[in-house]
Design a protein around this motif. Structure first.
Motif, mmCIF file in Angstrom:
data_model
loop_
_atom_site.group_PDB
_atom_site.id
_atom_site.type_symbol
_atom_site.label_atom_id
_atom_site.label_comp_id
_atom_site.label_asym_id
_atom_site.label_seq_id
_atom_site.Cartn_x
_atom_site.Cartn_y
_atom_site.Cartn_z
ATOM 1 N N VAL A 94 77.172 95.209 -2.286
ATOM 2 C CA VAL A 94 78.471 95.055 -1.636
ATOM 3 C C VAL A 94 78.525 93.754 -0.833
ATOM 4 O O VAL A 94 79.556 93.069 -0.788
ATOM 5 C CB VAL A 94 78.779 96.273 -0.738
ATOM 6 C CG1 VAL A 94 80.131 96.104 -0.051
ATOM 7 C CG2 VAL A 94 78.763 97.558 -1.555
ATOM 8 N N MET A 95 77.412 93.403 -0.194
ATOM 9 C CA MET A 95 77.364 92.157 0.569
ATOM 10 C C MET A 95 77.674 90.954 -0.323
ATOM 11 O O MET A 95 78.312 89.984 0.099
ATOM 12 C CB MET A 95 75.984 92.002 1.224
ATOM 13 C CG MET A 95 75.780 92.943 2.409
ATOM 14 S SD MET A 95 74.040 93.312 2.743
ATOM 15 C CE MET A 95 73.507 91.823 3.553
ATOM 16 N N GLY A 96 77.238 91.023 -1.569
ATOM 17 C CA GLY A 96 77.526 89.947 -2.505
ATOM 18 C C GLY A 96 79.010 89.753 -2.752
ATOM 19 O O GLY A 96 79.469 88.633 -3.004
ATOM 20 N N LEU A 97 79.786 90.855 -2.650
ATOM 21 C CA LEU A 97 81.231 90.762 -2.861
ATOM 22 C C LEU A 97 81.918 89.957 -1.763
ATOM 23 O O LEU A 97 83.019 89.443 -1.959
ATOM 24 C CB LEU A 97 81.847 92.163 -2.932
ATOM 25 C CG LEU A 97 81.279 93.103 -4.002
ATOM 26 C CD1 LEU A 97 82.005 94.436 -3.963
ATOM 27 C CD2 LEU A 97 81.392 92.477 -5.389
ATOM 28 N N GLY A 98 81.260 89.840 -0.619
ATOM 29 C CA GLY A 98 81.835 89.081 0.476
ATOM 30 C C GLY A 98 81.337 87.654 0.559
ATOM 31 O O GLY A 98 82.110 86.718 0.806
ATOM 32 N N VAL A 99 80.052 87.455 0.306
ATOM 33 C CA VAL A 99 79.477 86.138 0.579
ATOM 34 C C VAL A 99 79.867 85.096 -0.460
ATOM 35 O O VAL A 99 80.109 83.926 -0.119
ATOM 36 C CB VAL A 99 77.930 86.242 0.706
ATOM 37 C CG1 VAL A 99 77.267 86.503 -0.646
ATOM 38 C CG2 VAL A 99 77.367 84.982 1.346
#
Length: 426
Positions: free
Chosen positions: A321-326
């Protein structure tokens, strides 16, 4: 690429098909350095804290060299700068495993890592600079805005993909062969593909128009608030990367599976690369300032979930999920940087941003490693959330800066003036 006339051809017609795979592979040594150094030092010397310090030394070298390399490229062209850097960097990477496994004191290890960072070619920043120049000087006006958006999205997606593949390659080679093999592989890639990237015909775009140093904007233009807020934000994103990788390494070290950390870290980049590419299809009315706020919010929320997770499965899910933001956040920051780049300073500003990411990634790795050893992995896993919070806060500051700019006669910062008004060609 000797032709300089503006025409209606697409960007890829000007670069050639082979440019993109060469430019991508040239990024991998940079993507593998920090993770490879961290993994090797932790494996050989048995200290997460020392591994973090060594990674920090790489970042310090990179940030010192970055602005100097960017300025040299803007003045001399990419070929004259990148060819020697790629060769020197490859040689230093070859030497590093011998230094790490020797009985030399930690100071020598840190010095070797510093020199690796100092000689880092930063192909990603150079590629962005080339694309900006080609779009500005060689594409017809009606193509520039959309092509610029898609180009910055691709460049950020390529970065994210490289930072996915880099850690995965490091993890596989370290797990199945030996911890020194990823560094050796990075050395080969630097010697071969950084050199090929430097010699590609597109490297001539920065000097093909007879630009003189006098046509470059003064360095003080890089110190304006609209530019500095982007440097600070990319620094915060680097803090996020470094604290996430190191706290994850500490988390898996407590479970006696430190080599798997690189593979798990790669999970974050999958969604990041996909979403970075998807940004190119977002409508132009979705302003960059609001994209920054949205995706930084996703980053902060998922980083909080990462800090609260206590199982391998939960941590892996939060990394995805963090990848979807960064990824989209980086696309937005680099797109804004391209729009706000002072005349003749595109390579400088791109290397400054790349250096900011590398330095903060390494420094936060050192701090996070020390926190992990002193207080445990659970405490260290809070640091990515703090870094994401800084990105959100700087997004708010950017809104204030843009609001003030719109009250001036210059107009909105959303307008990529460098693309609308290319210098004469031919």
């Amino acid at each position: 690429m000797t032709a300089t006339a503006v025409d209606d051809r697409s960007l890829i017609s000007h670069t050639g098909l082979w440019y993109f795979p060469i430019a991508f592979l040239a990024r991998l040594p940079f993507a593998m350095m920090v993770v490879g150094v961290l993994t090797l030092v932790v494996s050989v010397r048995g200290s997460v804290a020392l591994g973090g310090l060594t990674s920090a030394a790489v970042g310090i070298g990179t940030v010192i060299a970055g602005p100097l390399v960017g300025d040299a490229v803007d003045r001399l062209g990419q070929r004259r700068v990148l060819v020697p850097l790629g060769l020197v960097n490859g040689a230093l990477l070859i030497a590093f495993p011998f230094v790490a496994s020797s009985n030399l004191v930690d100071g020598m290890l840190l010095t070797a890592a510093f020199l690796i960072g100092l000689s880092a070619p930063q192909a990603a920043a150079m590629s962005r600079s080339r694309m900006m120049t080609i779009i500005r000087d060689r594409l017809s006006p009606h193509r520039r805005i959309r092509t610029f958006s898609r180009s910055m999205a691709y460049e950020s997606a390529a970065d994210e993909t490289a930072f996915v593949i880099g850690p995965v390659v490091v993890g596989i080679l370290a797990s199945f062969i030996a911890p020194w093999v990823p560094i050796a592989a990075a050395a080969v890639l630097s010697l071969v593909f950084v050199t090929a990237f430097a010699l590609h015909p597109t490297a001539r775009v920065s000097t093909s128009h007879g630009e003189s140093v006098a046509e470059m904007a003064p360095a003080r233009d890089l110190l304006r608030a609209p530019v500095l807020v982007l440097v600070a934000a990319t620094f915060a994103v680097g803090m996020f990367f470094g604290s996430t990788l190191t706290s994850l390494t500490a988390f898996m070290s407590e479970r006696n599976d430190v080599d798997a950390a690189s593979l798990m870290y790669g999970v974050m980049g999958i969604g990041s690369a996909v979403l970075a590419l998807a940004v190119a299809v977002l409508p132009t009315r979705f302003a960059l300032r609001w994209r920054w706020m949205l995706f930084a919010g996703v980053l902060a929320a998922s980083a909080l979930g990462f800090a609260l997770s206590d199982s391998v499965g939960g941590v892996t899910l939060m990394l995805a999920v963090m990848g979807l933001g960064v990824g989209p956040t980086l696309v937005t920051l680099y797109s804004l940087a391209g729009q706000r780049s002072p005349v003749g300073r595109s390579a400088t500003i791109m290397t400054v941003l790349g250096s900011a990411v590398a330095l903060s990634q390494s420094l936060s790795a050192a701090v996070t490693g020390a926190v992990a050893e002193a207080f445990g992995a659970r405490t260290a896993m809070v640091l990515p959330f703090l870094a994401a919070g800084v990105v959100v806060g700087l997004g708010v500051l950017n809104l204030v800066i843009e609001r003030r700019a719109r009250r001036t006669p210059v107009g909105s910062l959303e307008v990529p003036r460098a693309l609308e008004c290319p210098r004469p060609v031919g």
